[in-house]
Every structure is written in structure tokens, then in C-alpha cells.
Design a protein around this motif. Structure first.
Motif, mmCIF file in Angstrom:
data_model
loop_
_atom_site.group_PDB
_atom_site.id
_atom_site.type_symbol
_atom_site.label_atom_id
_atom_site.label_comp_id
_atom_site.label_asym_id
_atom_site.label_seq_id
_atom_site.Cartn_x
_atom_site.Cartn_y
_atom_site.Cartn_z
ATOM 1 N N ALA A 283 36.902 42.537 41.248
ATOM 2 C CA ALA A 283 36.762 43.758 42.049
ATOM 3 C C ALA A 283 35.724 44.667 41.388
ATOM 4 N N GLY A 284 34.642 44.897 42.068
ATOM 5 C CA GLY A 284 33.591 45.753 41.553
ATOM 6 C C GLY A 284 32.649 45.085 40.568
ATOM 7 N N PHE A 285 32.888 43.817 40.244
ATOM 8 C CA PHE A 285 32.023 43.125 39.291
ATOM 9 C C PHE A 285 30.616 42.989 39.865
ATOM 10 N N GLY A 286 29.622 43.356 39.090
ATOM 11 C CA GLY A 286 28.232 43.220 39.518
ATOM 12 C C GLY A 286 27.847 44.131 40.658
ATOM 13 N N ALA A 287 28.588 45.216 40.845
ATOM 14 C CA ALA A 287 28.336 46.113 41.974
ATOM 15 C C ALA A 287 27.147 47.037 41.741
ATOM 16 N N GLU A 288 26.731 47.187 40.506
ATOM 17 C CA GLU A 288 25.610 48.081 40.207
ATOM 18 C C GLU A 288 24.328 47.290 40.071
ATOM 19 N N GLY A 289 23.209 47.950 40.249
ATOM 20 C CA GLY A 289 21.918 47.302 40.090
ATOM 21 C C GLY A 289 21.496 46.580 41.357
ATOM 22 N N ASP A 290 20.545 45.691 41.201
ATOM 23 C CA ASP A 290 19.975 44.956 42.328
ATOM 24 C C ASP A 290 20.502 43.527 42.331
ATOM 25 N N VAL A 291 21.826 43.390 42.349
ATOM 26 C CA VAL A 291 22.476 42.083 42.257
ATOM 27 C C VAL A 291 22.363 41.332 43.579
ATOM 28 N N GLY A 292 21.883 40.091 43.476
ATOM 29 C CA GLY A 292 21.804 39.229 44.644
ATOM 30 C C GLY A 292 22.654 37.982 44.497
ATOM 31 N N ALA A 293 23.258 37.800 43.289
ATOM 32 C CA ALA A 293 24.057 36.598 43.060
ATOM 33 C C ALA A 293 25.154 36.868 42.036
ATOM 34 N N GLN A 294 26.309 36.302 42.322
ATOM 35 C CA GLN A 294 27.424 36.295 41.377
ATOM 36 C C GLN A 294 27.896 34.856 41.250
ATOM 37 N N VAL A 295 28.130 34.439 40.024
ATOM 38 C CA VAL A 295 28.651 33.097 39.772
ATOM 39 C C VAL A 295 29.908 33.249 38.936
ATOM 40 N N THR A 296 30.953 32.528 39.324
ATOM 41 C CA THR A 296 32.188 32.548 38.543
ATOM 42 C C THR A 296 32.639 31.121 38.260
ATOM 43 N N PHE A 297 33.278 30.967 37.123
ATOM 44 C CA PHE A 297 33.890 29.693 36.759
ATOM 45 C C PHE A 297 35.222 30.015 36.112
ATOM 46 N N THR A 298 36.238 29.266 36.505
ATOM 47 C CA THR A 298 37.556 29.422 35.908
ATOM 48 C C THR A 298 38.014 28.075 35.393
ATOM 49 N N GLY A 299 38.348 28.021 34.111
ATOM 50 C CA GLY A 299 38.877 26.802 33.507
ATOM 51 C C GLY A 299 40.385 26.774 33.644
ATOM 52 N N ILE A 300 40.923 25.609 33.969
ATOM 53 C CA ILE A 300 42.354 25.426 34.207
ATOM 54 C C ILE A 300 42.862 24.312 33.290
ATOM 55 N N VAL A 301 44.022 24.508 32.712
ATOM 56 C CA VAL A 301 44.629 23.492 31.848
ATOM 57 C C VAL A 301 45.004 22.286 32.711
#
Length: 144
Positions: free
Chosen positions: A17-35
């Protein structure tokens, strides 16, 4: 840039929520590792040195921020007892262009897998065993 090492579970929606909301962001990448339950794994325990671990991850996250001109970066890694299906870590990057966000996220994940100061012990049908470094993890890191 935020780095957290914690024992508690994390909520992806809350973290983003709100991650990367500032600046001129055109891309967000996320990765979640799971056991995973590979090889009959029933649980895992992760140990670390609190001050050392956070500082080491902050240093590599700062390098990623600079190297790929990221607008934002988030790294969360858990420690303590974990079971298959638990989220173990999360990396999120935000940048103007997707290539930078993807590359920075991969760089951070490769670092966390091979160099971050964590010690993992896996429990399965044959007892407990400390996880040793793997050649493929070292090879992945060498590309950076």
C-alpha cells in the motif's frame, strides 16, 4: 528504501500500500519467497545476528537503489521457526522503467539467497540438517 528482518508474518497488501507512489514510477516488481515442503520438509528455523543482518541487507539495497536508479525498494526477511507455506521473504522494487525494476529485484533475491547472513536449519523425515551453500546460487550471484 526499507529493510526489515522480523519473526512475524507479513501481509503483502499492507506492505505494498503506497509503495513506489512517489516520483515518476512506471513499474513495480515484487517477489515473495515461500517455504516449500521439498524432500518432506516439515519445518525450518532461520537464525541471524540482528545488527549485522539488517546492516548487510541495507548496504545491498542501497547498492540496488543506486545501480538501477530505483525510486523505492523494500526487503523483508523472516527468521525463527517457519513451516511449508509460510512467506519467508519479500523484495519489492519501483522504478521508472520495468527492466530496472526486474533486474534490481533479481539482484536483491540472488544476494539474499547466497550472501545475506542467515543460517537455515531444515527438519524432515531424516532429522535436522543445516542448509549448505549451493553452487547454482553462487552462479546466479556471479552474473551481477
Amino acid at each position: 528504501m526499507r529493510v526489515r528482518v522480523q519473526s512475524e508474518p507479513f501481509d503483502l497488501g499492507v506492505e505494498l500500500a503506497g509503495f513506489g507512489a512517489e516520483g515518476d514510477v512506471g513499474a513495480q516488481v515484487t517477489f515473495t519467497g515461500i517455504v516449500r515442503a521439498t524432500g518432506g520438509l516439515t519445518r525450518m528455523e532461520i537464525e541471524h545476528y540482528p545488527g549485522m543482518t539488517v546492516k548487510a541487507i541495507e548496504k545491498i539495497a542501497a547498492e540496488a537503489m543506486s545501480r538501477w536508479a530505483l525510486d523505492d525498494c523494500l526487503v523483508i526477511h523472516r527468521y525463527g521457526p517457519l513451516v511449508p507455506g509460510d512467506r519467508i521473504m519479500m523484495v519489492a522494487t519501483a522504478s521508472r522503467h520495468r527492466a530496472a525494476a526486474f533486474e534490481a529485484a533479481e539482484f536483491l533475491m540472488d544476494y539474499l539467497k547466497s550472501r545475506a547472513p542467515f543460517w537455515k536449519k531444515e527438519y524432515g523425515p531424516d532429522g535436522a540438517e543445516w542448509v549448505a551453500a549451493k553452487d547454482e546460487d553462487e552462479d546466479a550471484l556471479s552474473r551481477w
